[in-house]
Every structure is written in C-alpha cells, then in structure tokens.
Design a protein around this motif. Sequence first.
Motif, PDB file in Angstrom:
ATOM      1  N   THR A 242     -14.863  28.188  76.252  1.00 34.60           N
ATOM      2  CA  THR A 242     -15.160  29.389  77.024  1.00 34.60           C
ATOM      3  C   THR A 242     -14.014  30.387  76.920  1.00 34.60           C
ATOM      4  O   THR A 242     -14.228  31.594  76.874  1.00 34.60           O
ATOM      5  CB  THR A 242     -15.406  29.036  78.493  1.00 34.60           C
ATOM      6  OG1 THR A 242     -14.409  28.101  78.900  1.00 34.60           O
ATOM      7  CG2 THR A 242     -16.755  28.424  78.675  1.00 34.60           C
ATOM      8  N   GLU A 243     -12.788  29.853  76.876  1.00 32.45           N
ATOM      9  CA  GLU A 243     -11.641  30.746  76.771  1.00 32.45           C
ATOM     10  C   GLU A 243     -11.615  31.451  75.418  1.00 32.45           C
ATOM     11  O   GLU A 243     -11.290  32.634  75.313  1.00 32.45           O
ATOM     12  CB  GLU A 243     -10.362  29.936  76.935  1.00 32.45           C
ATOM     13  CG  GLU A 243      -9.596  30.316  78.152  1.00 32.45           C
ATOM     14  CD  GLU A 243      -8.267  29.635  78.157  1.00 32.45           C
ATOM     15  OE1 GLU A 243      -7.277  30.341  78.039  1.00 32.45           O
ATOM     16  OE2 GLU A 243      -8.238  28.402  78.246  1.00 32.45           O
TER      17      GLU A 243
ATOM     18  N   ALA B  56     -14.149  34.208  75.278  1.00 30.65           N
ATOM     19  CA  ALA B  56     -13.641  35.403  75.963  1.00 30.65           C
ATOM     20  C   ALA B  56     -12.599  36.101  75.096  1.00 30.65           C
ATOM     21  O   ALA B  56     -12.557  37.334  75.023  1.00 30.65           O
ATOM     22  CB  ALA B  56     -13.035  35.008  77.304  1.00 30.65           C
TER      23      ALA B  56
ATOM     24  N   GLN C 255     -14.255  38.101  72.441  1.00 30.42           N
ATOM     25  CA  GLN C 255     -14.814  39.322  73.022  1.00 30.42           C
ATOM     26  C   GLN C 255     -13.723  40.359  73.266  1.00 30.42           C
ATOM     27  O   GLN C 255     -13.926  41.547  73.049  1.00 30.42           O
ATOM     28  CB  GLN C 255     -15.540  38.980  74.317  1.00 30.42           C
ATOM     29  CG  GLN C 255     -16.767  38.108  74.044  1.00 30.42           C
ATOM     30  CD  GLN C 255     -17.520  37.772  75.292  1.00 30.42           C
ATOM     31  OE1 GLN C 255     -16.975  37.754  76.379  1.00 30.42           O
ATOM     32  NE2 GLN C 255     -18.796  37.473  75.139  1.00 30.42           N
ATOM     33  N   ASN C 256     -12.542  39.886  73.695  1.00 37.38           N
ATOM     34  CA  ASN C 256     -11.434  40.814  73.881  1.00 37.38           C
ATOM     35  C   ASN C 256     -11.022  41.449  72.555  1.00 37.38           C
ATOM     36  O   ASN C 256     -10.697  42.637  72.497  1.00 37.38           O
ATOM     37  CB  ASN C 256     -10.235  40.094  74.497  1.00 37.38           C
ATOM     38  CG  ASN C 256     -10.469  39.751  75.954  1.00 37.38           C
ATOM     39  OD1 ASN C 256     -11.290  40.386  76.600  1.00 37.38           O
ATOM     40  ND2 ASN C 256      -9.778  38.758  76.450  1.00 37.38           N
TER      41      ASN C 256
ATOM     42  N   LEU D 194     -18.968  36.572  80.416  1.00 38.62           N
ATOM     43  CA  LEU D 194     -18.611  35.169  80.638  1.00 38.62           C
ATOM     44  C   LEU D 194     -18.221  34.900  82.093  1.00 38.62           C
ATOM     45  O   LEU D 194     -17.980  33.763  82.471  1.00 38.62           O
ATOM     46  CB  LEU D 194     -17.470  34.765  79.707  1.00 38.62           C
ATOM     47  CG  LEU D 194     -17.928  34.405  78.294  1.00 38.62           C
ATOM     48  CD1 LEU D 194     -16.745  34.263  77.370  1.00 38.62           C
ATOM     49  CD2 LEU D 194     -18.736  33.122  78.301  1.00 38.62           C
TER      50      LEU D 194
ATOM     51  N   THR E 189     -11.625  35.949  85.538  1.00 39.70           N
ATOM     52  CA  THR E 189     -12.010  36.239  84.166  1.00 39.70           C
ATOM     53  C   THR E 189     -11.249  37.454  83.651  1.00 39.70           C
ATOM     54  O   THR E 189     -10.723  37.453  82.525  1.00 39.70           O
ATOM     55  CB  THR E 189     -13.519  36.542  84.077  1.00 39.70           C
ATOM     56  OG1 THR E 189     -14.205  35.640  84.916  1.00 39.70           O
ATOM     57  CG2 THR E 189     -14.012  36.417  82.670  1.00 39.70           C
TER      58      THR E 189
ATOM     59  N   SER F 291      -8.324  38.415  80.440  1.00 43.07           N
ATOM     60  CA  SER F 291      -8.452  39.515  79.477  1.00 43.07           C
ATOM     61  C   SER F 291      -7.272  40.468  79.593  1.00 43.07           C
ATOM     62  O   SER F 291      -6.711  40.914  78.600  1.00 43.07           O
ATOM     63  CB  SER F 291      -9.738  40.293  79.725  1.00 43.07           C
ATOM     64  OG  SER F 291     -10.841  39.459  79.562  1.00 43.07           O
TER      65      SER F 291
END
Lengths: 337, 313
Positions: free
Chosen positions: A76-77, A80, A83-84, B46, B272, B276
């Motif tokens: 999951t990390e 993410a 996506q970043n 997510l 979350t 980021s």
Amino acid sequence: MNKILTTAAVALALALPASAALAQTADKRIALSNNYAGNSWRQAMLKSWAKVGDKAVADGVIAAADAFTTAENQVTEQAAQIQNLILQGYDAIVVNAASPDALNGAVKEACDAGITVVSFDGIVTEPCAWRIAVDFKQMGKDEILYLAEKMPEGGQLLEIRGLAGVFVDDEISAGIHEGVAENPQFEVAGSVNGDWAQDVAQKAVAGILPSLPPISAVVTQGGDGFGAAQAFKAAGRPIPLIIMGNRYDELKWWKEQKDATGYETMSVSIAPGVSTLAMWVAQQILDGQDIPKDLTVPFLRIDQDNLEENLATTEVGGVANVEYTLEDAQEVVNAAR
Amino acid sequence: MIATLLTPRFLRNALPALSLTVLLLAIFYLQPRAMSYFGLNLLLNLALPIAFATIAQMCIITVNDLDLGVGAYVGLVAAIGATWLNETPLLGAAALLGCIAVYAALGALIHLRNLPSIVVTLGMSFVWLGLALLVLPTPGGKVPDWIRAIMTLKTPFLPFTIYAAIGVGVIVHFGLMRSSYGVVLRGAGGNPRSVSRAGWSLLRTKVTMFALAGFFGMLSGLSLIGLTTSADANIALRYTLLSIAGVILGGGEFVGGRISPIGAVIGAMTLTLAASFLSFLRLPPDWQIGAQGGILILVLAFRAVINRAEARR
C-alpha cells in the motif's frame, strides 16, 4: 488536458527528426520506486543507480534520476509512492515492486497519465509496463547443472531456501527441484530457510545438521553460503561443496579455502546493477525506441578462474556487481528482439 | 465569536480538521499539480481503505477493546475478494459474511470469557493471515469488475474518494453519536456497569460493535482491491497500526466510549497525506517513518495542551 496533449504531440513530432538519439531525453526525468533497502544487495542496487544516474544527468542524457524508497516494505505504501511520483510529473518510473500484482492499479494510473513504467527484479504484471525479469528458476537449475558436471556420481544435497512465502524463494527452489528431478543421482536430504542472511542460515543449518547423512553439496539462494560453511565447521563435519551467492563474505571465504585446500565451487546471483539496466531501458523507451515488453536479466556468475578479479572489485560487506552502460543495455535489448 | 472559537472544547473538536487543512495546504504549496481533480484523486484514493479500517478499529475501541488483527483481516478480505468473489460470487459473499460472523463471535467470546481483546485479536491476526495465504498462496487474483467500477467512478467536482469518505463519516456519526442506541453502544465502553444496570445487554453491544468492525474491515479490503486490481495476503498488514493511529489522531481515546467518527475519517486522511507530504519534501526514506511519528506526536501534543487548558478552568 487535450490542449496539453496536442502541444506535447506537436513538440514531439518536431523533436523527432531534428536531433540525435541522446538529446531527445535531455529534459526527461526518471524516478526509481524501490520497496526495500534493508540488505546489502538493495544497498548496492541504490548505489549503482545513484552513480550511473548522476553521470547520465551530468552528461545531459536525462534531466533527473531520483531514487525513492518506501520506509516499509508494504504494497500500500509503494502504491501511494507511485501515485506521488505521478503527481511530481516524472516521465518514467522504474519500479522494483513489493508485489507482482497488487501494484497494478497504481501502475495503470501511471500509464494512463502517459508515464513509462519499467519494472525490474520485483516485476509487475500490468501489461502496460515493461518487465526486466530475472529467471530465478533457471538460476536454481543452473546450480544443479553445475553440480551434475562437477560430481557425476551424485550425492545428498542440503537446500537452503530464502524467506518463506516470497515468490523469489519459490522460483529458485522450484528450479533446484526441477534440476534434481532431471538428475536423479542427486537427492535433497534436507531443506531449511536461511532468509538470505548469513546468521539465520548458520543457525538453521546448525539445527538440521545432526539429523542429516553425509552431505556432498549445499544448494543456496545467495547470502547464505558463508553461514552454512560456518555451521559445518562448528559441527566438525567435512565442508561440502557450497554454492555461493556473490556476497563479499562468501567470496572471501571461498578464496581462503581455495588458497588453502584448492576448494572448488561457483557463485551465482543477480548483479544489483540491474537497476541501471532498467534506467537505460527507460531512457531508450523515452527516446522513442521500440523495446520488447519482456526482457531477461543475465546472471552474474563467478567461477574458479575469475574469483580473484571479482573479489577485488567487490566492496567489503557488499555484493559482486556490474553496472550497465547504455551500450550494455542495448545489447540486452537486442538479444531479446 | 472569537471567544467561542478559542474554547478548548471547540479547539479539540477542530484539531483533526485543522491538521488536515494545514497538511493539505503544505502539499498544495510543495506540489501545485496536486491541486486538481486528478491530483486529489491520486493523493487521497488510498486513504479510503484506511478510513474504513480506521472506522472498524473505532468500533472496537468504542467498547474499550483493541483490535490487533484488523490489518491481517483486511488482507484476508482482499484475498477472498480477488478470488472467490470474482469467480463464484455466491461463495465469495458467503465467505465474507462468514468473516463478519467470526468477528461477531469474537466479540461474544471476549465478553463471555472476559478475555483481553489484545490477546484474542493478536492471535486471530495469525489466523486471518494464514487463511489469506490458503485462499491466495501467491499474490494475484482479479478484482470483480463492479468493485473496480465503483472505485474508479468519475464523480463531478471532487473525486469519488472524498464523497465516500464524507458519506461514511456522516453515516457512522449519526449512527453512533446521534441515535439513542448509539448512546448505549458508547456507554457500554465508557461505563459498562451503569449500562448493564439500566437493563441493556452488554453481550449484545459487544457483538454489535465487533460485527460492525468486521463489516467495515470488509469494506476496507474490497475498496483496497478496487484500487490495486489484485490482492496479496500481506497487502494491508500496516493497517493495524495505521487504524489505531487514525482513531487517536481523530480525537478518540483508549478509555472506551470517547470516539469521533468524522474525526477518525479525517485522521486516516491525515496519516495518508503525511506520508505524501514527506515524500514531496524529498526526505530520505530512513527518516520518513520517524517524521511521520513526529507529526503524530505534534498533533497529540496540541491536544494534550488543549486538554490541560480545559482542566485549568
């Protein structure tokens, strides 16, 4: 959005005939998404990436080659993180994936955003991504083929496996067992999990040794050969032929044994520099080259006669390594065509 | 006006939303590209599975228990969702209902035998993981198309994730904070003795909350594979701690009964976004986990200061 696309297409069309192969990627940025950095192999992989990447940036081949590692080895990390990276506007993302399937959603999002995705080592199955796979099964089989050549009379084997439940471990082990099935003079007398770490392997081998018949060879997955040798030594048993995995401590031990008793074995693993191969492949794709979606990484094999030179170039505590140049990468690509 | 804005009570309730806003503004400043439909979707999609897992955890915390197995449970749901639910929907749905039933039974077991929930749920985490590995030994499987369709829904103005998160927060808020049975459920965690003296069944409240946790855990797993398209038994192990952190960050407390559903959803989003934010800062990965913890401690320290100010009055 459409307007940007059109502009980009026009810009691309203008750029295509004008310049040489390298100049077209001079403003392209490549990111490395890495899921784990906790062992010597991964550390060497990141170092190779930084070294070759910095040089490519300095030479003006690409605009950036940044490496990002997730803090924990979690799907999951990493999703993410990818996506970043999309948000940060990279042109290509090179991925060493935590899971072959579970990142597909994020990879697809990257592809849909017009980003080139190249996966290596830990590959992803999403069809829009390129895959630079390691034939781990063949690696396991090669070990048995070497043994069959070395000791035609066969014998009892001890298998040291990696981390249970990881696909690499299943693949290498499957290769070893396939090799044994084809060479029935060998038999796997015992099997332990060494987790690719010398200390774990040593403990595991020490635990199983008393229950084993005389062992003629140990088949391994890398990172466990030295620990196995220590366990045999501590138990006072004759040291069998142990296949090594290109780690510095393994090569050093092999060299000492070779000098002392003429000990013979071989060592095989994947060079951590495969990250640089992936980087060049990404650069080539950005350059507009037609690259096959599936490529295979060559193994780095060390034999009796080239042990010394490989040991000399291996960092203390590191892994024998090869860094790829653009030409090397083109060779791998051409071989796949 | 300013006086009401500065009361500790208001500050404490506003803290989760405030920290989320600050973080979001910082991200927009660092990465202007995030300030779009596409960007918000990438940043937050997510967060939805984490928000569901956080709500599941919150249900357990409401009755003064703790669930250390929710991450593994979400992994099992993901595994079932990507295999059985796709190939034989009936079997899949039955298996998922069975999972919720097991969760309800756990609540009953913990109440009847007076067992520590930490031990029971930690033990169950290995059972969930083992089952997930049996269902899906190697990563893979395929998410049913309808789940994928829901998770990639293109909603007007804001991404689907945001609507869904708001919806969940509001529904659970009305269920637990505004309904009369919600008061009983919270009371069963905060002051079980008086609730049971008033004639309510504590067993029933525990079973209800554990079943709800199982239900929201299931939503978490299904929404997660809707995003990843396939599953991995280890996919959500991190959710256990994230969900606990989310509940606490959102204003909940470990004493039972003191919870905030909307806060929990915001807490999940904050966690979350924190990750980021740190990666946009280009912080080296070795520092990121520590920095994430730092953000958490910072928010909780603020809350402690506010609580102290309240106590002084």
